[in-house]
Design a protein around this motif. Structure first.
Motif, PDB file in Angstrom:
ATOM      1  N   ARG A 336       0.828  -1.205   0.000  1.00  0.00           N
ATOM      2  CA  ARG A 336       0.000   0.000   0.000  1.00  0.00           C
ATOM      3  C   ARG A 336       0.869   1.266   0.000  1.00  0.00           C
ATOM      4  NH1 ARG A 336      -5.200   0.632   1.550  1.00  0.00           N
ATOM      5  NH2 ARG A 336      -5.208  -1.355   2.704  1.00  0.00           N
ATOM      6  N   ILE A 337       1.914   1.257   0.808  1.00  0.00           N
ATOM      7  CA  ILE A 337       2.810   2.415   0.845  1.00  0.00           C
ATOM      8  C   ILE A 337       3.428   2.647  -0.532  1.00  0.00           C
ATOM      9  CG2 ILE A 337       4.961   3.327   1.826  1.00  0.00           C
ATOM     10  CD1 ILE A 337       4.302   1.672   4.367  1.00  0.00           C
ATOM     11  N   ALA A 338       3.946   1.583  -1.121  1.00  0.00           N
ATOM     12  CA  ALA A 338       4.586   1.699  -2.439  1.00  0.00           C
ATOM     13  C   ALA A 338       3.576   2.103  -3.504  1.00  0.00           C
ATOM     14  CB  ALA A 338       5.246   0.374  -2.798  1.00  0.00           C
ATOM     15  N   ALA A 339       2.417   1.451  -3.497  1.00  0.00           N
ATOM     16  CA  ALA A 339       1.402   1.710  -4.523  1.00  0.00           C
ATOM     17  C   ALA A 339       0.888   3.141  -4.454  1.00  0.00           C
ATOM     18  CB  ALA A 339       0.252   0.721  -4.375  1.00  0.00           C
ATOM     19  N   ASN A 340       0.670   3.648  -3.269  1.00  0.00           N
ATOM     20  CA  ASN A 340       0.180   5.021  -3.143  1.00  0.00           C
ATOM     21  C   ASN A 340       1.199   6.015  -3.690  1.00  0.00           C
ATOM     22  OD1 ASN A 340      -2.268   4.270  -2.042  1.00  0.00           O
ATOM     23  ND2 ASN A 340      -1.592   4.504   0.085  1.00  0.00           N
ATOM     24  N   THR A 341       2.478   5.725  -3.472  1.00  0.00           N
ATOM     25  CA  THR A 341       3.524   6.588  -4.026  1.00  0.00           C
ATOM     26  C   THR A 341       3.487   6.579  -5.545  1.00  0.00           C
ATOM     27  OG1 THR A 341       4.975   6.266  -2.122  1.00  0.00           O
ATOM     28  CG2 THR A 341       6.019   6.949  -4.177  1.00  0.00           C
ATOM     29  N   ILE A 342       3.432   5.389  -6.122  1.00  0.00           N
ATOM     30  CA  ILE A 342       3.474   5.271  -7.578  1.00  0.00           C
ATOM     31  C   ILE A 342       2.197   5.809  -8.224  1.00  0.00           C
ATOM     32  CG2 ILE A 342       3.645   3.625  -9.491  1.00  0.00           C
ATOM     33  CD1 ILE A 342       6.259   4.182  -7.891  1.00  0.00           C
ATOM     34  N   LYS A 343       1.050   5.564  -7.622  1.00  0.00           N
ATOM     35  CA  LYS A 343      -0.213   6.076  -8.177  1.00  0.00           C
ATOM     36  C   LYS A 343      -0.209   7.601  -8.218  1.00  0.00           C
ATOM     37  CE  LYS A 343      -4.143   4.193  -6.947  1.00  0.00           C
ATOM     38  NZ  LYS A 343      -5.198   3.602  -6.093  1.00  0.00           N
ATOM     39  N   LYS A 344       0.353   8.212  -7.177  1.00  0.00           N
ATOM     40  CA  LYS A 344       0.408   9.674  -7.147  1.00  0.00           C
ATOM     41  C   LYS A 344       1.398  10.206  -8.181  1.00  0.00           C
ATOM     42  CE  LYS A 344       1.300  13.547  -3.990  1.00  0.00           C
ATOM     43  NZ  LYS A 344       1.670  13.929  -2.593  1.00  0.00           N
ATOM     44  N   LEU A 345       2.534   9.552  -8.298  1.00  0.00           N
ATOM     45  CA  LEU A 345       3.569  10.027  -9.222  1.00  0.00           C
ATOM     46  C   LEU A 345       3.219   9.771 -10.677  1.00  0.00           C
ATOM     47  CD1 LEU A 345       6.828   8.959  -7.337  1.00  0.00           C
ATOM     48  CD2 LEU A 345       5.795  11.232  -7.458  1.00  0.00           C
ATOM     49  N   PHE A 346       2.431   8.713 -10.939  1.00  0.00           N
ATOM     50  CA  PHE A 346       2.092   8.359 -12.326  1.00  0.00           C
ATOM     51  C   PHE A 346       0.577   8.406 -12.549  1.00  0.00           C
ATOM     52  CE2 PHE A 346       6.337   6.656 -11.778  1.00  0.00           C
ATOM     53  CZ  PHE A 346       6.944   6.989 -12.978  1.00  0.00           C
ATOM     54  N   ASP A 347      -0.027   9.426 -12.032  1.00  0.00           N
ATOM     55  CA  ASP A 347      -1.458   9.624 -12.219  1.00  0.00           C
ATOM     56  C   ASP A 347      -1.766   9.732 -13.715  1.00  0.00           C
ATOM     57  OD1 ASP A 347      -4.148  10.136 -11.474  1.00  0.00           O
ATOM     58  OD2 ASP A 347      -3.817  12.277 -11.802  1.00  0.00           O
TER      59      ASP A 347
END
Length: 541
Positions: A336-347
């Motif tokens: 979840r921590i990793a995914a939230n970072t990537i989802k925000k950066l690659f919206d």
């Protein structure tokens, strides 16, 4: 004995090393005017050699000998169902070697594989293919008919990635990353992958953290040059740009960026190398936890520049982003921590990951899940895009796979299933993984076919290395691409007559619907269904 016995076979037959005869005589097939088509010839004859001649007005027929390779781990007896081939001697037919007109027999036998490979659209109508085999005392001829339908297969719309391991090429051939030889050999292998349906390439922005033991390393194949100046990072995309241009030249359309966190839980950063005050050194890796603020800062700077680069090339819609491979519910905290970072950066980008637990997907951490084909049911109709994959764990419930021990029909039926369920993408992890499990040791793929008794033979690769830096194909790769051609034939029929008609033709004669788990276990059904599809296309023209 001077006589020669010849038996024509479909591409679905697997002639085992201990078999002395085959009774089924294959008489012909139909094909669309731009597709590949394969068949086999089983030879039984006296002597050590026979000569071969092929006569046809189709001039693009390639011939191969079918070679046998050993397997110490072909079937997972604890889990596998009963639709498998059990070898008596531990050898399975797999490697295809280009043949000339002199064929060496083994114990008076040999199986040949023939493939029609059109360089341009073939002329419509019936074409005779005549094969003559001779020894010193005898000559025998067999023939079959290829009917070419005056229609082309629809272009492949399915996104297919078969993870491409350039570090395995480096280890096999002994060249350095990004040397002239690196680019030459990678392009050679990539052409073969693209010719067999791969239109998406795993792109190593940083060395992929895949199938590696915690604390271990695979050879560096990082496309992004990183420079550290103080607390800031600068990125150079020259190698990535060259990679993309090479891939597009080979026919690749999609770029699957390597995972930003380690496999099986996203706990750590992948290995990332950089120039730090003139020293090339590791700046992130196994010691970098998912919660690292320093790594998050790095990703934030990198993502902005990577997106600008991708969008400048017009590739945003052709780019796929990964977080971590195969997470499960026990790893949801770190993922979840990793995914939230990537989802925000690659919206706005398509984010994909292999995961097979629907409860995990329902947590909303990835927009395009890729479930294994034996866990696909809850995802059908409940995801924006249906993707699937298989690997060593998919040998139960009769799902499709392509191990040595899997009948070719079970390999090829995948195409009908992909069409029926309108699957948009397919992933497999092993185009050329020539290592043991966790990449602890390089293997000779001609001698060790099961990654050191870790994965069923055939799971980790579909090509073999030739000394000149080119790839030799397996019959499993040819059959696998036939599955894609079956899928494209159904899409061609759909364009002419509609989806309802195409599905009806596919399932004609079945007493229940075709699924990923339920289909006739029959070469005849597989071939007859394709002929029925072709006839329906022909009737629409």
């Amino acid at each position: 004995m001077s006589e020669i016995n010849l038996t024509l076979l479909s591409s679905l037959e697997k002639v085992m090393k201990y078999e002395n005869e085959k009774s089924t005589q294959f008489t012909g097939f139909s094909m669309l005017n731009n597709e590949r088509k394969s068949f086999q010839l089983f030879i039984s004859a006296a002597g050590e050699y026979v000569s071969l001649q092929v006569h046809s007005d189709i001039d693009c027929i390639n011939a191969y000998t079918v070679e046998y390779l050993p397997s110490e781990f072909a079937i997972n007896e604890k889990n596998a169902d009963d639709y498998v081939i059990k070898s008596k001697d531990g050898y399975y037919p797999d490697l295809l070697l280009p043949a000339d007109n002199k064929i060496q027999l083994e114990n008076g036998k040999k199986t040949l594989w023939f493939e029609i490979v059109p360089t341009e659209k073939l002329a419509a109508g019936k074409h005779n293919i005549e094969i003559t085999v001779s020894n010193e005392n005898c000559t025998e001829t067999v023939s079959l008919t290829a009917e070419v339908i005056d229609c082309a297969l629809e272009k492949q719309s399915l996104i297919f990635t078969n993870w491409f391991h350039s570090d395995c090429l480096m280890q096999e051939y002994g060249f350095e990353a990004f040397s002239d030889e690196y680019w030459r050999v990678v392009e050679n292998y990539l052409k073969v992958a693209a010719e067999h349906g791969m239109n998406c390439i795993l792109t190593p922005l940083f060395t992929p953290s895949l199938d590696i033991a915690v604390g271990g390393e695979r050879p560096t194949v990082q496309l992004i040059d990183v420079t550290v100046t103080g607390k800031e990072y600068s990125f150079h995309f020259d190698k990535l740009e060259k990679w993309i241009a090479m891939a597009q030249k080979c026919g690749i359309e999609y770029f699957e960026m390597s995972h930003f966190f380690t496999q099986w839980g996203a706990r750590y950063a992948p290995k990332i190398m950089a120039d730090v005050n003139g020293e090339y050194k590791k700046i992130f890796g196994w010691k970098t936890l998912v919660i690292s603020r320093k790594y998050k800062k790095f990703l934030t700077q990198f993502a902005a520049e990577l997106k600008a680069f991708i969008e400048k090339l017009g590739l945003k819609d052709k780019t796929l982003i990964h977080v971590s491979d195969e997470p499960n519910l026990s790893q949801v905290f770190t993922y979840r921590i990793a995914a939230n970072t990537i989802k925000k950066l690659f919206d706005g980008y398509r984010i994909i990951d292999a995961l097979s637990d629907f409860k995990f997907y329902k947590k909303g951490l990835v927009n395009t899940p890729i479930p294994a084909n034996n866990h696909i049911e809850p995802f059908i109709g409940n995801v924006p895009e249906l993707w699937t994959y298989y690997c060593c764990a998919q040998d139960d419930r009769y799902v499709s796979n392509r191990f040595f021990s899997i009948p070719s029909q079970r390999n090829r039926v995948l195409g009908y299933q992909l069409y029926k369920y309108n699957v948009k993408g397919f992933l497999h992890w092993g185009f050329n993984f020539w290592n043991t499990r966790f990449s602890k040791m390089k293997i000779n793929p001609y001698e060790i076919t099961d990654a050191g008794k870790a994965f069923q033979s055939g799971d980790s690769y579909v090509v073999y290395p030739k000394k000149d830096g080119t790839a030799l194909c397996s019959l499993r790769l040819k059959v696998f691409y036939d599955a894609f051609q079956d899928m494209m034939a159904l899409q061609t029929l759909e364009k002419l007559a509609g989806r309802e008609k195409a599905v009806a033709v596919l399932e004609d004669g079945l007493d229940r619907e075709l699924t990923f788990f339920d289909y006739p276990h029959s070469d005849a059904w597989q071939l007859e269904t394709r002929e029925r599809i072709n006839n329906a296309i022909k009737n629409c023209l």
